[in-house]
Design a protein around this motif. Structure first.
Motif, PDB file in Angstrom:
ATOM      1  N   LEU A 234      20.756 -78.667  17.235  1.00  0.00           N
ATOM      2  CA  LEU A 234      19.928 -78.356  16.061  1.00  0.00           C
ATOM      3  C   LEU A 234      18.708 -77.558  16.473  1.00  0.00           C
ATOM      4  CD1 LEU A 234      19.960 -81.757  14.123  1.00  0.00           C
ATOM      5  CD2 LEU A 234      21.203 -79.664  13.551  1.00  0.00           C
ATOM      6  N   ARG A 235      18.243 -76.758  15.520  1.00  0.00           N
ATOM      7  CA  ARG A 235      17.002 -76.019  15.727  1.00  0.00           C
ATOM      8  C   ARG A 235      16.253 -75.970  14.404  1.00  0.00           C
ATOM      9  NH1 ARG A 235      15.776 -70.872  14.270  1.00  0.00           N
ATOM     10  NH2 ARG A 235      13.929 -69.932  15.248  1.00  0.00           N
ATOM     11  N   ASN A 236      15.009 -76.453  14.432  1.00  0.00           N
ATOM     12  CA  ASN A 236      14.156 -76.330  13.256  1.00  0.00           C
ATOM     13  C   ASN A 236      13.554 -74.939  13.207  1.00  0.00           C
ATOM     14  OD1 ASN A 236      14.531 -78.988  12.330  1.00  0.00           O
ATOM     15  ND2 ASN A 236      13.027 -79.742  13.816  1.00  0.00           N
ATOM     16  N   ALA A 237      13.086 -74.557  12.046  1.00  0.00           N
ATOM     17  CA  ALA A 237      12.522 -73.224  11.870  1.00  0.00           C
ATOM     18  C   ALA A 237      11.377 -73.018  12.852  1.00  0.00           C
ATOM     19  CB  ALA A 237      12.023 -73.051  10.442  1.00  0.00           C
ATOM     20  N   GLY A 238      11.446 -71.902  13.622  1.00  0.00           N
ATOM     21  CA  GLY A 238      10.405 -71.584  14.587  1.00  0.00           C
ATOM     22  C   GLY A 238      10.471 -72.395  15.874  1.00  0.00           C
TER      23      GLY A 238
ATOM     24  N   LYS B  99      12.991 -74.702  18.962  1.00  0.00           N
ATOM     25  CA  LYS B  99      14.025 -74.445  19.958  1.00  0.00           C
ATOM     26  C   LYS B  99      15.269 -75.275  19.654  1.00  0.00           C
ATOM     27  CE  LYS B  99      11.056 -73.235  23.890  1.00  0.00           C
ATOM     28  NZ  LYS B  99      10.737 -73.540  25.306  1.00  0.00           N
ATOM     29  N   TYR B 100      16.380 -74.845  20.204  1.00  0.00           N
ATOM     30  CA  TYR B 100      17.625 -75.584  20.065  1.00  0.00           C
ATOM     31  C   TYR B 100      17.586 -76.827  20.950  1.00  0.00           C
ATOM     32  CZ  TYR B 100      19.933 -71.842  17.469  1.00  0.00           C
ATOM     33  OH  TYR B 100      20.284 -70.933  16.511  1.00  0.00           O
ATOM     34  N   GLU B 101      18.007 -77.959  20.379  1.00  0.00           N
ATOM     35  CA  GLU B 101      18.050 -79.213  21.123  1.00  0.00           C
ATOM     36  C   GLU B 101      19.308 -79.988  20.735  1.00  0.00           C
ATOM     37  OE1 GLU B 101      14.528 -81.350  20.184  1.00  0.00           O
ATOM     38  OE2 GLU B 101      13.191 -80.031  21.328  1.00  0.00           O
ATOM     39  N   LEU B 102      19.825 -80.777  21.694  1.00  0.00           N
ATOM     40  CA  LEU B 102      20.961 -81.641  21.401  1.00  0.00           C
ATOM     41  C   LEU B 102      20.540 -82.743  20.446  1.00  0.00           C
ATOM     42  CD1 LEU B 102      22.759 -82.200  24.838  1.00  0.00           C
ATOM     43  CD2 LEU B 102      23.538 -80.800  22.928  1.00  0.00           C
TER      44      LEU B 102
ATOM     45  N   LEU C 199      23.880 -74.148  28.440  1.00  0.00           N
ATOM     46  CA  LEU C 199      24.100 -73.774  27.047  1.00  0.00           C
ATOM     47  C   LEU C 199      22.778 -73.675  26.297  1.00  0.00           C
ATOM     48  CD1 LEU C 199      25.879 -73.313  24.542  1.00  0.00           C
ATOM     49  CD2 LEU C 199      26.070 -75.811  24.336  1.00  0.00           C
ATOM     50  N   LEU C 200      21.938 -74.699  26.426  1.00  0.00           N
ATOM     51  CA  LEU C 200      20.642 -74.682  25.731  1.00  0.00           C
ATOM     52  C   LEU C 200      19.746 -73.571  26.269  1.00  0.00           C
ATOM     53  CD1 LEU C 200      19.938 -78.529  25.517  1.00  0.00           C
ATOM     54  CD2 LEU C 200      20.655 -77.006  23.664  1.00  0.00           C
ATOM     55  N   GLU C 201      19.825 -73.326  27.573  1.00  0.00           N
ATOM     56  CA  GLU C 201      19.006 -72.264  28.157  1.00  0.00           C
ATOM     57  C   GLU C 201      19.384 -70.911  27.577  1.00  0.00           C
ATOM     58  OE1 GLU C 201      18.094 -70.340  32.577  1.00  0.00           O
ATOM     59  OE2 GLU C 201      19.139 -72.272  32.389  1.00  0.00           O
ATOM     60  N   VAL C 202      20.695 -70.659  27.426  1.00  0.00           N
ATOM     61  CA  VAL C 202      21.144 -69.389  26.851  1.00  0.00           C
ATOM     62  C   VAL C 202      20.703 -69.277  25.391  1.00  0.00           C
ATOM     63  CG1 VAL C 202      23.178 -68.054  26.196  1.00  0.00           C
ATOM     64  CG2 VAL C 202      23.085 -69.180  28.427  1.00  0.00           C
ATOM     65  N   MET C 203      20.877 -70.358  24.638  1.00  0.00           N
ATOM     66  CA  MET C 203      20.542 -70.305  23.215  1.00  0.00           C
ATOM     67  C   MET C 203      19.046 -70.130  23.004  1.00  0.00           C
ATOM     68  SD  MET C 203      23.104 -73.286  21.793  1.00  0.00           S
ATOM     69  CE  MET C 203      22.793 -72.873  20.062  1.00  0.00           C
ATOM     70  N   ASN C 204      18.248 -70.779  23.825  1.00  0.00           N
ATOM     71  CA  ASN C 204      16.797 -70.700  23.647  1.00  0.00           C
ATOM     72  C   ASN C 204      16.199 -69.432  24.236  1.00  0.00           C
ATOM     73  OD1 ASN C 204      16.310 -73.116  22.216  1.00  0.00           O
ATOM     74  ND2 ASN C 204      16.594 -74.293  24.103  1.00  0.00           N
ATOM     75  N   SER C 205      17.033 -68.643  24.939  1.00  0.00           N
ATOM     76  CA  SER C 205      16.521 -67.354  25.418  1.00  0.00           C
ATOM     77  C   SER C 205      16.343 -66.377  24.263  1.00  0.00           C
ATOM     78  CB  SER C 205      17.476 -66.775  26.468  1.00  0.00           C
ATOM     79  OG  SER C 205      18.746 -66.495  25.890  1.00  0.00           O
ATOM     80  N   SER C 206      17.060 -66.601  23.141  1.00  0.00           N
ATOM     81  CA  SER C 206      16.894 -65.766  21.941  1.00  0.00           C
ATOM     82  C   SER C 206      17.149 -66.649  20.719  1.00  0.00           C
ATOM     83  CB  SER C 206      17.849 -64.576  21.969  1.00  0.00           C
ATOM     84  OG  SER C 206      19.180 -65.008  22.140  1.00  0.00           O
ATOM     85  N   PRO C 207      16.258 -67.596  20.431  1.00  0.00           N
ATOM     86  CA  PRO C 207      16.521 -68.571  19.365  1.00  0.00           C
ATOM     87  C   PRO C 207      16.556 -67.955  17.971  1.00  0.00           C
ATOM     88  CG  PRO C 207      14.270 -68.777  20.174  1.00  0.00           C
ATOM     89  CD  PRO C 207      14.948 -67.825  21.092  1.00  0.00           C
ATOM     90  N   GLU C 208      15.977 -66.793  17.784  1.00  0.00           N
ATOM     91  CA  GLU C 208      15.939 -66.172  16.459  1.00  0.00           C
ATOM     92  C   GLU C 208      17.186 -65.344  16.168  1.00  0.00           C
ATOM     93  OE1 GLU C 208      13.674 -66.854  14.354  1.00  0.00           O
ATOM     94  OE2 GLU C 208      12.321 -67.950  15.680  1.00  0.00           O
ATOM     95  N   SER C 209      18.159 -65.353  17.085  1.00  0.00           N
ATOM     96  CA  SER C 209      19.369 -64.553  16.891  1.00  0.00           C
ATOM     97  C   SER C 209      20.154 -65.052  15.679  1.00  0.00           C
ATOM     98  CB  SER C 209      20.262 -64.614  18.132  1.00  0.00           C
ATOM     99  OG  SER C 209      19.587 -64.100  19.254  1.00  0.00           O
ATOM    100  N   THR C 210      20.908 -64.128  15.081  1.00  0.00           N
ATOM    101  CA  THR C 210      21.787 -64.512  13.983  1.00  0.00           C
ATOM    102  C   THR C 210      22.931 -65.354  14.537  1.00  0.00           C
ATOM    103  OG1 THR C 210      23.183 -62.552  14.239  1.00  0.00           O
ATOM    104  CG2 THR C 210      21.223 -62.354  12.834  1.00  0.00           C
ATOM    105  N   PRO C 211      23.659 -66.102  13.694  1.00  0.00           N
ATOM    106  CA  PRO C 211      24.802 -66.876  14.197  1.00  0.00           C
ATOM    107  C   PRO C 211      25.803 -66.036  14.981  1.00  0.00           C
ATOM    108  CG  PRO C 211      24.240 -67.618  12.005  1.00  0.00           C
ATOM    109  CD  PRO C 211      23.362 -66.427  12.278  1.00  0.00           C
ATOM    110  N   LYS C 212      26.128 -64.855  14.519  1.00  0.00           N
ATOM    111  CA  LYS C 212      27.078 -64.014  15.240  1.00  0.00           C
ATOM    112  C   LYS C 212      26.531 -63.618  16.595  1.00  0.00           C
ATOM    113  CE  LYS C 212      29.691 -59.707  14.986  1.00  0.00           C
ATOM    114  NZ  LYS C 212      30.006 -58.488  14.185  1.00  0.00           N
ATOM    115  N   GLU C 213      25.272 -63.189  16.643  1.00  0.00           N
ATOM    116  CA  GLU C 213      24.670 -62.816  17.926  1.00  0.00           C
ATOM    117  C   GLU C 213      24.615 -64.019  18.870  1.00  0.00           C
ATOM    118  OE1 GLU C 213      21.654 -59.337  16.195  1.00  0.00           O
ATOM    119  OE2 GLU C 213      20.928 -61.382  16.573  1.00  0.00           O
ATOM    120  N   MET C 214      24.327 -65.193  18.305  1.00  0.00           N
ATOM    121  CA  MET C 214      24.218 -66.384  19.140  1.00  0.00           C
ATOM    122  C   MET C 214      25.565 -66.698  19.795  1.00  0.00           C
ATOM    123  SD  MET C 214      22.394 -68.682  20.461  1.00  0.00           S
ATOM    124  CE  MET C 214      20.883 -68.455  19.515  1.00  0.00           C
TER     125      MET C 214
END
Length: 631
Positions: free
Chosen positions: A525-529, A531-534, A587-602
């Motif tokens: 999950l990631r709240n607005a603004g 980071k992604y967290e399990l 996985l979290l490191e990759v996702m949080n490197s660009s957390p504002e990415s669109t779902p497709k980009e992510m």
């Protein structure tokens, strides 16, 4: 012996023909036993390359030359062995006789010293304390001693020398040294040695030479006084440390001057220990000249015998082996081009040799028959594989068609952005994702992983997907949906397969998410603004494991701008060639490197990171992901 050499030649010939026949086997049925077009192309290219190489080898290399290439090293090795034995025997016999002469010579010199133990010990102590005396002649002043000195009752005793003047001590010591030199010189003056010497030994292994007679010297004081590093001459150390009266021998290139020498050392015991060694050195060059004549004759005779025997053997091999081998080679090459097995069998029956070559011809005939059988069997197998491959490709398309693949899936809905992918490990996979509207304000999200791989998992996946979709659209909650699906699957599950499922229903207007987890991976999950967290939700048991299972639900508030990421275990358990797992931390490191990415980009970023991590290692599990963002 020659019989063994002949057997080796026949074995070599057999290996050559078998290599050619093996190429024929690959060409005959290897082309129809492939798993894919790319593999077929790869092996065909390899076969063509091998075929060209083999033709070049047979065309440019003559069998007689190849046999010679095997025989010549063997003959050289045998000759080297014979020469070594002759040389070793010659040297050993010569040295044994020379050692006896040297031992007799050194023993004679030692016996003629006639030294008294106490007096000799004193003189040797004086030599060590005053090494310069070795260089000096007896002067007239030293000889001019008072006559009364020699009239003492204890004259020429240790006590007499101890209380005497330095003049007397020098006189007596030089007289003793001259007696040692004279005894050595006159006993050995007619011997043909290079050097006869006497060296003091001390505890530091540094020897001081008392005298040294060379074969070019006449009379007078011989050269003396040079120091010898005993550590470079193990034979001297052995003579001193053994405390024995034996003679010790060594060959050395380091002994005062250039050249190679053979030296014998005789230890001189004075009192309780070895105080010196006498040695005799001979030129190794002289030894070699004595042995050279006999050795050269043996070499010439041995080479002549070897050359004659080799020529006879090559003629016999050429007549008995090369003609049949040539026929076999032509037959195999023709079969590679024409695949005419009858012609090969006919030509092989014409080979009448009763040795390994004849048996090889029979083996080739049998092999050609087996090749024909394999070709027929593999043509059928290839056709069956093509049919199965086509059906698997169709099944893959059917399976992919059951998953949402058009994005955006709901162009008219602007409240969220969603994207999902599934990459199977085999032609068809057991993972699946799904999303569908239960009503206008509720979107169901599914991420599941079936046990096993391949077609069975794909069939089980289709059934599970349809059941989840049916019960969720009837209005059942996520937990109730999983319970209903579990009951249906357990009623007819003889293969004991199961599926892990994460099922959630998102209320789009409020962001309220009700979910249930049946043994699946934790969502991210990631709240607005943020980071992604399990999200460590509570897991229920897998679907299809046991009848009567109950599942629990939980709620998540997904804010606008927040995201939910679902995946199967193929992502964190992706493994590289070093057996390392990709893991949720990466996985979290990759996702949080660009957390504002669109779902497709992510999803593209995560897939790229997994591929880079895995490298050349095989993908062993399906890779499935889904990401949704509230807008």
């Amino acid at each position: 012996n020659w019989i063994d050499i002949f057997g080796l030649m026949c074995y070599y010939i057999k290996v050559e023909i078998v290599d050619t026949a093996r190429l024929c086997l690959v060409r005959a049925f290897g082309e129809v036993n492939m798993k894919s077009d790319s593999e077929r192309i790869k092996i065909n290219k390899k076969c063509e390359k091998t075929k060209t190489k083999n033709k070049t080898r047979i065309k440019n290399k003559k069998l007689i030359l190849q046999i010679s290439a095997v025989m010549i090293p063997i003959i050289i090795a045998m000759m080297a062995g014979v020469l070594y034995i002759v040389y070793s025997s010659t040297v050993k016999g010569f040295l044994d006789s020379q050692n006896a002469i040297m031992m007799q010579m050194l023993t004679t010199v030692e016996k003629n010293f006639n030294y008294d133990s106490d007096m000799a010990s004193w003189y040797f102590d004086y030599f060590e304390a005053h090494p310069n005396i070795i260089y000096e002649r007896l002067t007239g002043e030293e000889s001019n001693l008072p006559m009364g000195v020699f009239d003492a009752e204890d004259a020429w005793s240790v006590k007499w020398l101890e209380r005497g003047s330095d003049q007397l001590k020098n006189y007596a010591t030089k007289q003793y040294l001259d007696s040692l030199r004279s005894a050595a010189y006159w006993q050995t003056k007619d011997e043909n040695y290079v050097s006869l010497f006497m060296v003091l030994t001390d505890e530091n292994y540094e020897g001081l030479c008392l005298f040294n007679f060379e074969d070019t010297e006449s009379d007078g004081i011989p050269e003396a006084g040079w120091k010898l590093d005993m550590s470079e001459h193990p034979a001297i150390i052995d003579a001193v440390e053994s405390n024995a009266d034996d003679v010790f021998f060594e060959r050395t290139k380091e002994f005062g001057s250039e050249g190679s020498y053979y030296i014998g050392y005789k230890p001189i015991r004075i009192g309780e220990r070895i105080r010196a060694v006498i040695g005799v050195a001979y030129s190794w060059k002289d030894f070699s000249s004595v042995m050279a004549s006999t050795f050269n004759k043996a070499v010439a005779l041995g080479l002549a015998d070897m050359i004659l025997a080799s020529a006879v053997l090559l003629i016999l091999l050429y007549r008995k082996a090369i003609a049949p081998v040539t026929s076999i080679q032509h037959s195999v090459n023709d079969y590679i081009e024409t695949k005419d097995s009858d012609a090969v069998i006919s030509r092989m029956s014409a080979v009448k040799s009763s040795n390994e070559i004849g048996r090889l011809a029979v083996n080739i005939s049998d092999m050609v028959t087996e090749i024909n059988r394999y070709m027929n069997d593999n043509i059928k197998l290839a056709a069956e594989r093509e049919r199965v491959s086509a059906e698997l490709d169709m099944a893959k398309d059917i399976q992919a068609g059951q998953l949402p693949r058009v994005f955006p899936p709901f162009p008219e809905r602007r409240e969220f952005d969603i994207y999902a992918t599934m990459t199977p490990a085999k032609e068809v996979g057991g993972d699946f994702y799904d999303f569908f509207f239960v009503d206008d304000d509720h979107l169901a999200l599914v991420m599941a992983d079936v046990s096993g791989k391949g077609v069975p998992a794909a069939l089980f996946m289709m059934m599970s997907k349809m059941l989840i979709n049916n019960y969720a659209k009837q209005g059942f909650s996520p937990a109730k949906t999983l319970e209903q699906v579990n009951e249906v699957i357990c009623q007819n599950n003889e293969k004991e397969m199961f599926v892990t499922v994460w099922l959630g229903v998102l209320e789009i207007s409020t962001g309220r998410l009700v979910a249930s987890n049946a043994g699946h991976e934790y969502p991210v999950l990631r709240n607005a603004g943020g980071k992604y967290e399990l999200f460590m939700d509570k897991h229920g048991f897998v679907v299809g494991g046991y009848e009567g299972m109950k599942y629990k639900e939980y709620e998540i508030q997904l804010e606008k701008g927040g995201s939910l990421f679902l995946y199967t275990d193929g992502v964190p358990e992706a493994t590289n060639s070093r057996e390392q797992l990709f893991g949720t931390e990466r996985l979290l490191e990759v996702m949080n490197s660009s957390p504002e990415s669109t779902p497709k980009e992510m999803l593209e970023n995560v897939k790229s990171a997994v591929d880079s991590f895995v490298g050349d290692a095989d993908q062993f599990d399906d890779l499935t992901m889904l990401c949704i963002t509230l807008l």
